[in-house]
Scaffold this motif. Structure first.
Motif, PDB file in Angstrom:
ATOM      1  N   ALA A  25       1.729   7.182  -6.737  1.00 32.07           N
ATOM      2  CA  ALA A  25       0.691   8.175  -7.018  1.00 32.07           C
ATOM      3  C   ALA A  25       1.114   9.609  -6.695  1.00 32.07           C
ATOM      4  CB  ALA A  25      -0.574   7.831  -6.224  1.00 32.07           C
ATOM      5  N   THR A  26       2.342   9.803  -6.243  1.00 39.49           N
ATOM      6  CA  THR A  26       2.771  11.143  -5.825  1.00 39.49           C
ATOM      7  C   THR A  26       3.391  11.919  -6.979  1.00 39.49           C
ATOM      8  OG1 THR A  26       4.952  10.332  -5.154  1.00 39.49           O
ATOM      9  CG2 THR A  26       3.213  10.344  -3.473  1.00 39.49           C
ATOM     10  N   PRO A  27       3.264  13.245  -6.952  1.00 41.27           N
ATOM     11  CA  PRO A  27       3.921  14.052  -7.999  1.00 41.27           C
ATOM     12  C   PRO A  27       5.440  13.955  -7.945  1.00 41.27           C
ATOM     13  CG  PRO A  27       2.976  15.456  -6.272  1.00 41.27           C
ATOM     14  CD  PRO A  27       2.463  14.072  -6.025  1.00 41.27           C
ATOM     15  N   GLN A  28       6.003  13.743  -6.750  1.00 38.17           N
ATOM     16  CA  GLN A  28       7.454  13.616  -6.638  1.00 38.17           C
ATOM     17  C   GLN A  28       7.964  12.449  -7.462  1.00 38.17           C
ATOM     18  OE1 GLN A  28       5.345  14.132  -4.154  1.00 38.17           O
ATOM     19  NE2 GLN A  28       6.282  15.190  -2.409  1.00 38.17           N
ATOM     20  N   PHE A  29       7.262  11.309  -7.367  1.00 38.01           N
ATOM     21  CA  PHE A  29       7.712  10.118  -8.084  1.00 38.01           C
ATOM     22  C   PHE A  29       7.677  10.359  -9.597  1.00 38.01           C
ATOM     23  CE2 PHE A  29       7.061   6.125 -10.304  1.00 38.01           C
ATOM     24  CZ  PHE A  29       8.040   5.319  -9.751  1.00 38.01           C
ATOM     25  N   TRP A  30       6.577  10.875 -10.096  1.00 38.50           N
ATOM     26  CA  TRP A  30       6.425  11.047 -11.536  1.00 38.50           C
ATOM     27  C   TRP A  30       7.289  12.173 -12.073  1.00 38.50           C
ATOM     28  CZ3 TRP A  30       4.901   7.291 -14.323  1.00 38.50           C
ATOM     29  CH2 TRP A  30       4.069   6.317 -13.772  1.00 38.50           C
ATOM     30  N   TRP A  31       7.486  13.220 -11.295  1.00 40.59           N
ATOM     31  CA  TRP A  31       8.380  14.296 -11.720  1.00 40.59           C
ATOM     32  C   TRP A  31       9.785  13.756 -11.932  1.00 40.59           C
ATOM     33  CZ3 TRP A  31       7.354  19.202 -13.200  1.00 40.59           C
ATOM     34  CH2 TRP A  31       8.428  20.094 -13.299  1.00 40.59           C
ATOM     35  N   ARG A  32      10.267  12.954 -10.977  1.00 43.55           N
ATOM     36  CA  ARG A  32      11.607  12.397 -11.081  1.00 43.55           C
ATOM     37  C   ARG A  32      11.693  11.351 -12.182  1.00 43.55           C
ATOM     38  NH1 ARG A  32      11.663  12.617  -4.515  1.00 43.55           N
ATOM     39  NH2 ARG A  32      12.298  14.827  -4.406  1.00 43.55           N
ATOM     40  N   ALA A  33      10.609  10.637 -12.411  1.00 47.28           N
ATOM     41  CA  ALA A  33      10.591   9.691 -13.529  1.00 47.28           C
ATOM     42  C   ALA A  33      10.713  10.422 -14.861  1.00 47.28           C
ATOM     43  CB  ALA A  33       9.307   8.862 -13.489  1.00 47.28           C
ATOM     44  N   VAL A  34      10.076  11.580 -14.975  1.00 46.73           N
ATOM     45  CA  VAL A  34      10.173  12.373 -16.203  1.00 46.73           C
ATOM     46  C   VAL A  34      11.588  12.927 -16.376  1.00 46.73           C
ATOM     47  CG1 VAL A  34       9.346  14.435 -17.394  1.00 46.73           C
ATOM     48  CG2 VAL A  34       7.715  12.929 -16.270  1.00 46.73           C
ATOM     49  N   GLY A  87       0.819  -1.205   0.000  1.00 47.72           N
ATOM     50  CA  GLY A  87       0.000   0.000   0.000  1.00 47.72           C
ATOM     51  C   GLY A  87       0.852   1.253   0.000  1.00 47.72           C
ATOM     52  N   ILE A  88       1.953   1.226   0.767  1.00 49.54           N
ATOM     53  CA  ILE A  88       2.866   2.365   0.800  1.00 49.54           C
ATOM     54  C   ILE A  88       3.440   2.614  -0.589  1.00 49.54           C
ATOM     55  CG2 ILE A  88       5.102   3.155   1.664  1.00 49.54           C
ATOM     56  CD1 ILE A  88       4.426   1.698   4.284  1.00 49.54           C
ATOM     57  N   ASN A  89       3.901   1.539  -1.256  1.00 49.26           N
ATOM     58  CA  ASN A  89       4.479   1.696  -2.581  1.00 49.26           C
ATOM     59  C   ASN A  89       3.473   2.235  -3.579  1.00 49.26           C
ATOM     60  OD1 ASN A  89       7.016   0.927  -1.867  1.00 49.26           O
ATOM     61  ND2 ASN A  89       6.858  -1.160  -2.621  1.00 49.26           N
ATOM     62  N   MET A  90       2.217   1.765  -3.474  1.00 51.80           N
ATOM     63  CA  MET A  90       1.194   2.263  -4.380  1.00 51.80           C
ATOM     64  C   MET A  90       0.987   3.756  -4.180  1.00 51.80           C
ATOM     65  SD  MET A  90       0.300  -0.020  -6.436  1.00 51.80           S
ATOM     66  CE  MET A  90      -1.119   0.813  -7.137  1.00 51.80           C
TER      67      MET A  90
END
Length: 273
Positions: free
Chosen positions: A14-23, A7-10
């Protein structure tokens, strides 16, 4: 990892931090692959370091169940190094020219090169700077760190000078004009080093200053300490009545980080890497 960990990983996904860094990772990788990449160029080295750091950051976030980036002092150095790439390219190599027209160059090859250079010289540095300002942790770096941070770009220049002497037949002897003593001599190059050292130190102070201002803004207050990860805290709370998993949840909570970052490019396109 149990259900609470999943659940924590999910929630990290879903956070903007994760996707921003992925981009950031996607843009850096695309920029390097779209053009001929030679490791001798500072642009290539700084982007590879940035790429490696943020790939590691994504792994850290998922493993620890946190949106806080790892190794704040190294993160500050990476931010400075990639900003140097942007500013040297824009002001010293392209002389402040607008890079946008080159993205639509009628020559498909030139357009591809310009898009590659735009990604590694502008998009990645800007995204890393915004990540530094808006996402924590903050107040983990010191003013004294600046002296260490500038050693890499200055050391890069020294290595280039020694390489030119030891390997004079190298196809790219001096990647950047301000490292080339051919026309003005080594005294002029030393002056360039001094000037760049001052510029890098000032830019490093800007990086630390932005970190301090971001912490004062109030948004990143909760990421100052190493504990207090909301994801881990929620996990520990939900499993408090489960004797078998409470120890693991408490350990995860303690270890997790805090929760919360003509074309100007045509000129010297092949020289910039």
């Amino acid at each position: 990892m149990g259900k609470s960990g999943e659940g924590i990983n999910m929630r990290v996904y879903a956070t903007p931090q994760f996707w921003w860094r992925a981009v950031i990772v996607a843009c850096g990788l695309s920029g390097l692959l779209m053009n001929e990449t030679r490791i001798v160029y500072y642009t290539s080295q700084s982007n590879l370091i940035t790429l490696g750091f943020f790939v590691g950051a994504l792994y850290w976030m998922l493993k620890r169940g946190t949106t806080a980036a790892p190794a704040p002092r190294l993160r500050g150095a990476v931010t400075l190094w990639i900003l140097i790439t942007c500013l040297i390219s824009h002001f010293m190599l392209s002389h402040g020219a607008n890079p946008l027209p080159g993205l639509a160059d009628p020559d498909p090859t030139a357009a591809t090169v310009n898009r590659s250079l735009f990604l590694v010289h502008y998009v990645v540095p800007l995204m890393v700077l915004l990540d530094w300002v808006f996402f924590g942790p903050h107040r983990q770096v010191r003013w004294a760190d600046i002296a260490l941070w500038i050693l890499f770009p200055l050391g890069y220049g020294l290595v280039i000078e020694f390489r030119a002497v030891l390997v004079p037949e190298a196809p790219v002897q001096y990647p950047y004009f301000f490292l080339d003593p051919t026309a003005h001599g080594y005294g002029w190059v030393v002056g360039q080093f001094v000037r760049l050292a001052v510029i890098f130190a000032v830019l490093g102070a800007v990086v630390v200053g932005l970190d301090r201002l971001a912490s004062l803004a109030g948004r990143p207050r909760r990421d100052r300490g190493r504990g207090g990860d909301a994801f881990a805290d929620a996990s520990a709370s939900s499993s408090g009545s489960d004797g078998a998993s409470s120890g693991a949840s408490a350990s995860a909570s303690a270890g997790a980080g805090p929760v919360e970052s003509g074309s100007g490019l045509s000129e010297g396109a092949l020289r910039q890497g």
